[in-house]
Design a protein around this motif. Structure first.
Motif, PDB file in Angstrom:
ATOM      1  N   UNK A   1       0.776  -1.228   0.000  1.00  0.00           N
ATOM      2  CA  UNK A   1       0.000   0.000   0.000  1.00  0.00           C
ATOM      3  C   UNK A   1       0.805   1.273   0.000  1.00  0.00           C
ATOM      4  N   UNK A   2       2.126   1.149   0.057  1.00  0.00           N
ATOM      5  CA  UNK A   2       2.972   2.336   0.061  1.00  0.00           C
ATOM      6  C   UNK A   2       3.469   2.602  -1.367  1.00  0.00           C
ATOM      7  N   UNK A   3       3.310   3.832  -1.845  1.00  0.00           N
ATOM      8  CA  UNK A   3       3.686   4.125  -3.243  1.00  0.00           C
ATOM      9  C   UNK A   3       5.168   3.886  -3.516  1.00  0.00           C
ATOM     10  N   UNK A   4       5.457   3.463  -4.725  1.00  0.00           N
ATOM     11  CA  UNK A   4       6.837   3.236  -5.185  1.00  0.00           C
ATOM     12  C   UNK A   4       7.196   4.332  -6.180  1.00  0.00           C
ATOM     13  N   UNK A   5       8.272   5.051  -5.909  1.00  0.00           N
ATOM     14  CA  UNK A   5       8.704   6.149  -6.776  1.00  0.00           C
ATOM     15  C   UNK A   5       9.956   5.812  -7.568  1.00  0.00           C
ATOM     16  N   UNK A   6      10.812   4.971  -7.011  1.00  0.00           N
ATOM     17  CA  UNK A   6      12.047   4.592  -7.685  1.00  0.00           C
ATOM     18  C   UNK A   6      12.395   3.157  -7.325  1.00  0.00           C
ATOM     19  N   UNK A   7      13.262   2.490  -8.128  1.00  0.00           N
ATOM     20  CA  UNK A   7      13.546   1.071  -7.911  1.00  0.00           C
ATOM     21  C   UNK A   7      13.996   0.730  -6.495  1.00  0.00           C
ATOM     22  N   UNK A   8      14.799   1.586  -5.870  1.00  0.00           N
ATOM     23  CA  UNK A   8      15.309   1.290  -4.527  1.00  0.00           C
ATOM     24  C   UNK A   8      14.187   1.183  -3.498  1.00  0.00           C
ATOM     25  N   UNK A   9      13.033   1.828  -3.774  1.00  0.00           N
ATOM     26  CA  UNK A   9      11.914   1.775  -2.831  1.00  0.00           C
ATOM     27  C   UNK A   9      11.395   0.360  -2.649  1.00  0.00           C
TER      28      UNK A   9
END
Length: 363
Positions: free
Chosen positions: A167-175
């Motif tokens: 449920x937590x947004x992903x902004x970049x691959x490391x996330x």
């Protein structure tokens, strides 16, 4: 039989024996030689190398040629005579076999690796070209690879767009790794994804994807780190473009054409000719930010470019010293660090004001 005749006969027999031995004895070397050049502004195999649709393009004359190197195959076993001929030939280079095919790499493995590098170089060329033109390029986090035998196998697939983890947004691959490792091995992790097929169809139709799926995966222990949770994927970045750019070129591999593809795209998307009709060739990898990187076989590429008629050669800065050691007559080396450097130099070439071109100096 006179002694002189016997001596000459013996010497001839020894020479023949040595020649036969040279032909029969394999040596662990491979050969590099100049390959063909291809004008990124023109056609290859009857098809345009660059085809752009959904955006106004402009006619472009002149040449922005990418260059290539021919190499002997991984399974080819050079003999001693061939190696000696290659060492003596000015336009060829003989190198240890492991230089081209490290760790016992097979022909199939080399071809696959080159194809992957070529595909990535095309993607980066598009991104770098549009950034140079101040055209916005979108990006999204995707599943780059799924490791066989891990919890993600069969549930996530390469190309799936990762929107969120738990449920937590992903902004970049490391996330992705950060969010997965908030859980413990054996706990469930929920991925919100756009399936790869839907993402591709939406991009082709020029719309935002409207289908998402929630996929639950039970984490496993990381190898060598039993307290760390993993699902068995590697996340990466995929780009989305506001219009379609197709690069059509078969039987070419590796990343070294990136710079010339990017310049060809810039030329086709801007009025006028970047070269002023001049014959410019070049080489160099390129990253998403337009930085130009070094390549192998620079000497062979210079020879191939000049043989094709090139007057100027765009040379990665890190290749400059090696390139300057043996410059073919009539070819001017132009040092480039970025795509911006290259476009500025092309403007000088077009105007004929070449005195200030950044050059490659011998070490």
């Amino acid at each position: 039989m006179p002694r002189r005749t016997a001596t000459m006969l013996a010497a001839s027999m020894i020479a023949v024996a040595l020649l036969c031995a040279g032909i029969l004895i394999p040596v662990k070397y491979a050969e590099m030689s100049p390959g063909p050049t291809v004008n990124t502004l023109g056609e290859a195999g009857g098809e345009p190398v660059l085809r752009i649709s959904g955006r106004k393009t402009y006619p472009a004359s002149g040449n922005l040629n990418m260059t290539t190197v021919r190499v002997t195959g991984a399974d080819y076993r050079m003999n001693l005579v061939e190696a000696m001929y290659g060492w003596l030939a000015h336009d060829n280079v003989v190198v240890p076999h492991d230089t081209l095919y490290p760790d016992g790499q097979t022909e199939e493995q080399s071809t696959q690796e080159n194809a992957e590098e070529f595909s990535q170089s095309q993607e980066s060329a598009k991104v770098a070209a549009l950034k140079e033109l101040k055209i916005e390029v979108g990006s999204r986090v995707v599943v780059a690879t799924v490791v066989k035998g891990t919890p993600a196998e069969g549930k996530l697939h390469a190309g799936d767009v990762i929107k969120a983890v738990d449920g937590r947004p992903v902004e970049e691959p490391a996330d992705v790794a950060k969010l997965v490792t908030r859980n413990k091995p054996g706990e469930d992790t929920v991925f919100t994804v756009v399936p790869a097929k839907e993402a591709a169809e939406a991009e082709k139709a020029g719309r935002e994807p409207d289908v998402t799926e929630r996929i639950t995966i039970t984490t496993a222990k990381a190898e060598g780190k039993p307290d760390r949770a993993v699902v068995g994927i590697q996340a990466g970045t995929d780009h989305t473009f506001p219009f379609t750019i197709d690069i059509n070129l078969a039987d070419v591999g590796g990343p070294s054409a990136g710079l010339m593809f990017a310049l060809g795209i810039v030329d086709k998307l801007t009025p006028g000719d970047m070269t002023g009709g001049k014959f410019v060739a070049g080489t160099g990898t390129i990253d998403d930010d337009g930085r130009v990187g070094p390549i192998g076989g620079i000497a062979m590429k210079l020879v191939g470019a000049r043989s094709a008629g090139a007057e100027y050669f765009l040379t990665p800065a890190d290749n400059c010293e090696a390139a300057a050691a043996d410059i073919p007559d009539g070819l001017t080396l132009v040092k480039v660090d970025t795509i911006a450097d290259a476009t500025k130099s092309l403007a000088k070439i077009k105007s004929g004001d070449t005195a200030g071109l950044p050059s490659c100096a011998k070490g």
